[in-house]
Design an enzyme around this catalytic site. Structure first.
Site, PDB file in Angstrom:
ATOM      1  N   ASP A  19       2.860 -51.370   2.424  1.00  0.00           N
ATOM      2  CA  ASP A  19       3.242 -52.564   3.172  1.00  0.00           C
ATOM      3  C   ASP A  19       4.628 -52.293   3.764  1.00  0.00           C
ATOM      4  O   ASP A  19       5.248 -51.248   3.509  1.00  0.00           O
ATOM      5  CB  ASP A  19       3.211 -53.821   2.291  1.00  0.00           C
ATOM      6  CG  ASP A  19       3.091 -55.101   3.146  1.00  0.00           C
ATOM      7  OD1 ASP A  19       3.314 -55.014   4.373  1.00  0.00           O
ATOM      8  OD2 ASP A  19       2.792 -56.171   2.594  1.00  0.00           O
TER       9      ASP A  19
HETATM   10  C1  NOJ Z   1       4.119 -57.492   5.705  1.00  0.00           C
HETATM   11  C2  NOJ Z   1       2.900 -58.221   5.246  1.00  0.00           C
HETATM   12  O1  NOJ Z   1       2.900 -58.353   3.849  1.00  0.00           O
HETATM   13  C3  NOJ Z   1       1.610 -57.544   5.667  1.00  0.00           C
HETATM   14  O2  NOJ Z   1       0.537 -58.365   5.321  1.00  0.00           O
HETATM   15  C4  NOJ Z   1       1.626 -57.259   7.131  1.00  0.00           C
HETATM   16  O3  NOJ Z   1       0.414 -56.663   7.505  1.00  0.00           O
HETATM   17  C5  NOJ Z   1       2.803 -56.364   7.437  1.00  0.00           C
HETATM   18  N1  NOJ Z   1       4.029 -57.029   7.063  1.00  0.00           N
HETATM   19  C6  NOJ Z   1       2.853 -55.944   8.897  1.00  0.00           C
HETATM   20  O4  NOJ Z   1       3.218 -56.981   9.686  1.00  0.00           O
END
Ligand code: NOJ
Length: 729
Positions: free
Chosen positions: A265
């Protein structure tokens, strides 16, 4: 490209080029303005020139024009001409925005999840997106967490069916076909269970709970063919998910045989340092690579440390090659080596985005996702005409900001007022705006207090619709809240309106179950709208006026008060359950000051029709075991009922939930009509995970069929494995 060609390509790449291939950056890092907001740090990545030409993928670039420019420039500079992979958060629609996933869960229709995903894939693919970071398969039980909106709810089975359907919608049967995007299921694992509902917080679960409640939806998404997996920010069993060999290498790769790329993530590799799980970037890269991460999102520790890690013998080049192979295989499957722009086209954007067909689907799904929570007969509104008017107020009465988190920036939806004007003559609606509600972050999450003259403006209205709720920005990532009541002035508005003798219809806009027990008595009807998307107002107007009969059922329980959280229907029974007939009122598992039960339970929802259940029958033949029930529409209004089938394992080697949804069926019944609804009981339904293995144990089970998780017909049954000779687990 053939596998041989890909292998040859990999063998011609330097370690630096491989590290760059395993790195994902945002358009801002390519010198572009970001179309969508970044959800973490974006500076300090310090990508050196020897890496920048070979970066592997791009995060959240949202238009064909930008994508084509970035891809063209990249292909001119990359020595191997490996196309970039464009990934984005297309969570509940792209330009045509659908209701939030928690709401789609309430439609109890996997087909809705599939169709919304298919349209989202069409609309985003023409804007140059190849991979979507959806579905979010995290099971949720705590409405304080802002991201409950992004989940399909608190039930493993409903969540699994919805996620599997969404994956099929995004991907179709061939990724290289036009208008298809690869699906990246997230967040592996158990991100939906942060302590206290506080974003990014610790998750601590037993393995048996992880396997039985939390893993099924990710697994269903993988079985449906999801091509990518994203790790989670949280720890599980005190190890950050991004560095968890158990989660990625063991559970995901070995047990679930997943062979696609795993992406971290946002900066979650870097955050291993903040967690105290890595001393520095070198160790953070080492731990996440060893755990099985292939792509690092928005941090650059792979680029910075890969060569050193290989030189020091911490990581082998074969491991790196496997990761690069997974990434290139996905690019190849999407057809990017032949056509690096895939579906990106400005002309296609113009014809596909927000098309009539897409909006029609959004409207239908929004209608099916709203849940009627209370109705003492005031809905559907019966309008006797002039001089009477229907009152409309509340911060969401004419607001277009009703899409919810993850809805691609500055788009808007049809306001409730506009929708109502399509069904009731405009001059018969008395709209009185009472001001907008701000977000918690802006520091003004309330409306101005209306004064006495405000209420006097509704003098010719017998019924007033109050459109209340929470600001859309208070939901989604970073949207945790400790207080779930409506803002004080919204509560006062509802109370005052009721005290002034009006029939109050509350239309509730929120990304989570709010605590509405304090204002429930002042409402004659409550319709939970969630954030319904682009077609919000039109869909809600159809429900309010009775053009469409509400059919949504809750995908998550509504707590009576925040102090009950987590409160979910499939909880485990204690040794001292509270029983109706018990005379002991103290030494039992209960609250002294509030009921154990939620205000509205999972599966709950009203209709303008009324359904009656009778005749629960179990049939046990040599080749199948079935349970059936007769459902009758005892009203004269045609409606749709969601018949829910639950099981409880009454005695097992692990304590099992008080009830578990095992199947459901939506039936349409005209006034007075009856139908028999049958469910086949399978061995799979009666089995559970123990120490990572799925097992079946002979014994008594409670079979329950009904209209929600609390109201069912029940029968006890002894079932042995013999029954299912032919079925293997
Ligand atoms: C953080 C989030 O937790 C995730 O779900 C998302 O896909 C990413 N950022 C990218 O934006």
């Amino acid at each position: 490209m053939t596998q041989d060609q890909i292998m040859k390509l990999i063998s011609s790449m330097t370690l630096e080029e491989k590290a760059a291939q395993m790195t994902q950056l945002a358009p801002v890092n390519f010198g572009f303005n970001c179309v969508t907001p970044l959800t973490g740090p974006d500076s300090g990545l310090r990508i050196r020139p020897e890496f920048s030409a070979s970066i592997g993928s791009v995060l959240n670039c949202g238009s064909a024009e930008d994508m084509i420019r970035i891809q063209k420039e990249h292909l001119e500079n990359d020595p191997h001409k490996i196309p970039l992979l464009f990934m984005a958060d297309v969570v509940h629609g792209f330009k045509t925005v659908f209701p939030i996933p928690l709401a789609v869960g309430c439609s109890f229709s996997p087909e809705n999840a599939r169709e919304a995903a298919q349209i989202a894939a069409e609309e985003s693919s023409v804007s140059g997106i190849h991979v979507t970071f959806a579905p979010m398969a995290d099971l949720v039980r705590d409405p304080r967490w802002g991201r409950v909106m992004e989940s399909f709810g608190e039930d493993p089975l409903l969540n699994s069916r919805m996620c599997a359907a969404a994956v099929k919608g995004y991907q179709g049967s061939k990724l290289s076909s036009p208008y298809r995007t690869a699906s990246c299921v997230k967040h592996f694992a158990a991100y939906g269970s942060p302590e206290g509902g506080r974003e990014y917080n610790t998750v601590d679960l037993s393995d048996n709970e992880l396997y039985n409640s939390y893993l099924p939806a990710y697994t269903a998404a993988l079985e449906a063919g999801a091509r990518m997996v994203m790790t989670a920010f949280n720890t599980v069993d005190l190890i950050p998910a991004t560095a968890s060999e158990k989660l990625i290498n063991d559970i995901l790769r070995k047990e679930r045989h997943f062979n696609g790329p795993v992406i971290s993530d946002y900066n979650s590799v870097g955050e291993l340092i903040e967690h105290g799980a890595a001393e520095n970037g070198y160790e953070a890269a080492c731990k996440s690579l060893k755990a099985g991460v292939d792509i690092e999102m928005m941090s650059s520790h792979f680029c910075a440390h890969l060569r050193e890690l290989v030189n020091n013998g911490q990581i082998t080049e074969q491991m790196i090659d496997k990761a690069v192979l997974r990434i290139l295989n996905l690019k190849n499957e999407l057809g990017l080596f032949e056509n690096p722009f895939k579906d990106a086209s400005r002309e296609a954007e113009a014809s596909i985005h927000l098309s009539e067909k897409n909006r029609e689907a959004a409207r239908r799904i929004a209608r099916e996702s709203a849940v009627l929570l209370k109705n003492n007969g005031v809905l559907p509104v019966s309008f006797s005409g002039a001089p009477e008017k229907i009152g409309l107020t509340g911060p969401f009465a004419s607001s277009p900001y009703i899409l919810g988190g993850w809805s691609a920036g500055n788009q808007t939806g049809i306001p409730l007022y506009e929708g109502l004007c399509g069904r009731i003559p405009r001059e018969c609606i008395r709209l009185e705006d009472c001001g907008q509600i701000g977000s918690c972050l802006e520091g003004n999450p309330d409306i101005p207090a209306p004064d006495a003259s405000f209420y006097a403006r509704f003098k010719d209205c017998g019924t007033v619709i109050v459109a209340a709720g929470e600001h859309q920005e208070d939901t989604g990532e970073g949207g945790s809240k400790a207080f779930l009541r409506l803002s004080p002035n919204q509560e006062k508005l509802i109370q005052q309106m009721s005290h002034s003798g009006k029939r109050v219809i509350l239309i509730l806009f929120s990304g989570r179950p709010l605590e509405i027990a304090p204002i429930e008595p002042y409402c004659d009807a409550i319709l939970q709208a969630w954030f319904p998307g682009t077609e919000s107002g039109n869909a809600l107007a159809e429900l309010i006026t009775g053009a469409y009969n509400p059919s949504g059922r809750l995908s998550i329980s509504f707590p009576y008060t925040v102090g009950q959280i987590p409160v979910y229907y499939n909880h485990y029974q204690t040794g001292r359950p509270k029983r109706q007939e018990s005379t002991d009122t103290r030494y039992v598992s209960r609250y002294l000051d509030c009921p154990n039960e939620p205000l509205y339970c999972f599966g709950y929802g009203l209709s303008y029709s009324e359904f009656h259940y009778s005749n629960l029958q179990i049939r046990n033949s040599s080749h199948s075991l079935t349970a059936s029930v007769t459902v009758t529409n005892v009203s004269d209004i045609t409606g749709c009922e969601t018949v829910q089938f639950y099981i409880r394992d009454l005695s097992a080697s692990l304590v099992r939930p008080a009830a578990e949804l095992k199947d459901f069926s939506k039936v349409h019944l005209t006034g007075g009509e009856s139908k028999t609804v049958s469910f086949t009981i399978t061995k799979e339904m009666l089995s559970f995970y123990k120490d990572g293995r799925k097992i079946f144990e002979d014994g008594y089970f409670l079979i329950m069929i009904g209209k929600n998780s609390a109201v069912t017909l029940k029968q006890k049954l002894y079932i042995t494995e013999q029954q299912f000779k032919k079925e293997t687990l």
